[in-house]
Design a protein around this motif. Sequence first.
Motif, short mmCIF file in Angstrom:
data_model
loop_
_atom_site.label_atom_id
_atom_site.label_comp_id
_atom_site.label_asym_id
_atom_site.label_seq_id
_atom_site.Cartn_x
_atom_site.Cartn_y
_atom_site.Cartn_z
N LYS A 1 0.92 -1.16 0.03
CA LYS A 1 -0.07 0.00 0.05
C LYS A 1 0.86 1.08 -0.09
O LYS A 1 1.78 1.24 0.68
N VAL A 2 0.35 2.34 -0.81
CA VAL A 2 1.49 3.53 -0.97
C VAL A 2 0.56 4.66 -0.34
O VAL A 2 -0.73 4.92 -0.78
N GLU A 3 1.46 5.30 0.38
CA GLU A 3 0.85 6.89 0.68
C GLU A 3 1.96 7.78 0.22
O GLU A 3 3.02 7.61 0.27
N ALA A 4 1.36 8.83 -0.72
CA ALA A 4 2.22 9.59 -1.37
C ALA A 4 1.77 11.05 -0.88
O ALA A 4 0.81 11.34 -0.71
N THR A 5 3.00 11.99 -1.03
CA THR A 5 2.80 13.32 -1.03
C THR A 5 3.36 13.70 -2.43
O THR A 5 4.23 13.04 -2.97
N HIS A 6 2.93 14.82 -2.78
CA HIS A 6 2.86 15.37 -4.29
C HIS A 6 3.66 16.81 -4.17
O HIS A 6 3.07 17.60 -3.44
N SER A 7 4.52 17.19 -4.96
CA SER A 7 5.05 18.26 -5.05
C SER A 7 5.24 18.68 -6.60
O SER A 7 5.37 17.75 -7.35
N VAL A 8 5.27 19.92 -6.69
CA VAL A 8 5.63 20.43 -8.30
C VAL A 8 6.95 20.97 -8.31
O VAL A 8 7.28 21.83 -7.53
N ASP A 9 7.76 20.65 -9.44
CA ASP A 9 9.14 21.42 -9.55
C ASP A 9 9.30 21.72 -11.14
O ASP A 9 9.70 20.58 -11.89
N PRO A 10 9.02 22.83 -11.55
CA PRO A 10 9.18 23.11 -13.00
C PRO A 10 10.52 22.88 -13.55
O PRO A 10 10.30 22.45 -14.71
N ASP A 11 11.29 22.90 -12.82
CA ASP A 11 12.74 22.63 -13.01
C ASP A 11 12.86 21.35 -14.02
O ASP A 11 13.89 20.85 -14.47
N LEU A 12 12.08 20.52 -13.39
CA LEU A 12 12.15 19.03 -13.99
C LEU A 12 11.58 18.81 -15.39
O LEU A 12 12.23 18.01 -16.08
N ILE A 13 11.16 19.86 -15.94
CA ILE A 13 11.19 20.10 -17.60
C ILE A 13 9.68 19.19 -17.77
O ILE A 13 8.51 19.44 -18.25
N GLY A 14 9.94 17.86 -17.63
CA GLY A 14 8.80 17.02 -17.69
C GLY A 14 9.17 15.74 -16.84
O GLY A 14 10.28 15.49 -16.35
#
Length: 178
Positions: free
Chosen positions: A134-147
């Motif tokens: 079972k997975v519990e996830a937190t999510h963040s955004v980093d535009p520097d990843l490009i994609g």
Amino acid sequence: MAVAHRMYARALYEAAREKNRLDPVREELGDFVEAQRQVPELRELLRNPQLDQRVKASALEELLGGDEELVRNFLLLLAEKNRAGEIDEIAREFERLVAQEQGILDVEVTTAVELSDQEARDVIDQIEKASGRKVEATHSVDPDLIGGIVLQAGSLRLDASVRGRLNRLRQELTTRRR
């Protein structure tokens, strides 16, 4: 200091497990942590070293109307021991213990753009299928990843981002012999 966090978290964990109350304790402790994050006055009250522990305990008594006696008693004990300001760290350690017990995989998901609820669910489903846990996830955004996406689970890091691929290509090009 970290040893004390582990000790308090372990004590709550053992008591909750013994009474078969891990899930309700986890939920109510999480609710309290979130409440003190959202109410700066409560956070200040808990973290103020000059404030008498009895005043903190009295304020907590008024706030804690929850059904979960273990959490109530635990928070009052923290106030008594002048540890109430460390609730975030203690709760994180408690979460880690519960996750370990229940075989939950805690994953940090970082993407270049915000994921829709369905996309986030699809990613978690794929990780659960691949790991069998079972997975519990937190999510963040980093535009520097490009994609692409970066997954972090403990010390394991999977970088499938465009930035990561570019960095690996750059490294290959600079280390390649003529």
